[in-house]
Design an enzyme around this catalytic site. Sequence first.
Site, mmCIF file in Angstrom:
data_model
loop_
_atom_site.group_PDB
_atom_site.id
_atom_site.type_symbol
_atom_site.label_atom_id
_atom_site.label_comp_id
_atom_site.label_asym_id
_atom_site.label_seq_id
_atom_site.Cartn_x
_atom_site.Cartn_y
_atom_site.Cartn_z
ATOM 1 N N SER A 194 0.988 -1.155 -0.164
ATOM 2 C CA SER A 194 0.106 -0.051 -0.068
ATOM 3 C C SER A 194 0.786 1.162 0.003
ATOM 4 O O SER A 194 1.690 1.404 -0.872
ATOM 5 C CB SER A 194 -0.932 -0.057 1.073
ATOM 6 N N ASP A 347 -9.656 -4.154 -5.298
ATOM 7 C CA ASP A 347 -9.136 -2.946 -4.724
ATOM 8 C C ASP A 347 -9.039 -1.785 -5.642
ATOM 9 O O ASP A 347 -8.778 -1.966 -6.867
ATOM 10 C CB ASP A 347 -7.499 -3.512 -4.757
ATOM 11 N N HIS A 377 -8.048 -4.762 -0.995
ATOM 12 C CA HIS A 377 -6.844 -4.014 -0.374
ATOM 13 C C HIS A 377 -6.861 -4.156 1.147
ATOM 14 O O HIS A 377 -7.750 -4.313 1.845
ATOM 15 C CB HIS A 377 -7.219 -2.490 -0.538
#
Length: 407
Positions: A194, A347, A377
Amino acid sequence: MDSFYALVLTAGILVAFVLLVLIATYHNSFKAEIPPDVDQPAKLLLYHCIYELMEILVKNLENFGIFEECILIRLITDGLPACRDSRLFIKDLHFDGVPVRIYLPRIPSASKRRGVIFFHGGCGMFGSIRSHERICRCIARKSDSVVVSVGYSLSPEHKYPAQILDCLTATVHFLKTAETHGVDPDRIIVCGDSAGGTFAAAVCQELVNRRDIPKIHAQVLIYPFLQALNFNLPSHQKNAFIPFLSQERLVYFILKYLKSDCSVIGAVLAGSHVPESINLKYKKWINPDLIPEIFKLDYKPPVPASFLPQVHKETKVVFGTRFSPLLAENAVICHLPDTCIITCEHDVLRDDGLLYKKRLEDNNVKVTWYHVDEGFHCVLAFFGYGIFSFPSSSKILNHAVNFIKGC
């Protein structure tokens, strides 16, 4: 004793009443799209509801100045402490003032090991060495590598770009001192998930022209955030309401991270923060037309939004390559090391990874790409929690480890 039970019962009834009132008042917050093909949809829905309830409670407490939202998310993301691992030496150090934790396999090695420097995710505001403890231990054990987890400064206490600067400082220090940790300085890999993937990409770009230190050997980017120009790519539309990072929450966290005015979320989502000149300049790299057709089912191009100078002023920092590595020039991209990119179907950031993959390949950089069809995610954050984890957590980490072992 009877009075004690009566007190407990009364307290329980009051808590239940408060929860019911909050659920009734904020029922829209619990709505989410849980695709049937996502990893363990019922579990994901349960976690989403628990998280939303806690966030609602905290936001109400925050309004009274009792508790801050980021504190709650930090407590949640830190998770439970991991048990002792007899297979690793684990020690806490500082690299030029930046806190790090080193994981070193106990089994002696005949030669110097590869090194992995890991940047945790968390939007630059939460996450920690502890939150990714299980992940880093697993990488060290399974790849027989020395892993350095970086505890970079967090916003809002430390204003951007303190986070990337800490990551850069720790990386340079490790490259210079690798041999003292039993690491081959020519076999150091940067890795992050991320926002940690953002930092990994930015660090690699910043170091391409350094001649005084060894070169980064490879980079591993796990569902990275790589650009803040277009929030209406196919993956943004498709996964607009997926836990735990919806389309709106993505922009909300960006604005919170930068300590900007969160009232401009709608304008940023529409693209009103981007001048026409910048849109034209980067259209060759950030464009739905560059996404493979298989990932554009039901995609609807958005109506162009009017440029708003005041919104641009609030967000102009996002056009730098430290914040949006996808905007780096080809002269930088072509010198990047071998790259592993891991994307998840469910995501909002999926297309950031796909676009970076294309840019790297167009510049003759070797790319290994893994796509997790059932992933979403933040799924990696659940790794190592047994029945409370998700199969795709292990799948993502196994992909990363296999790539690292091949370096």
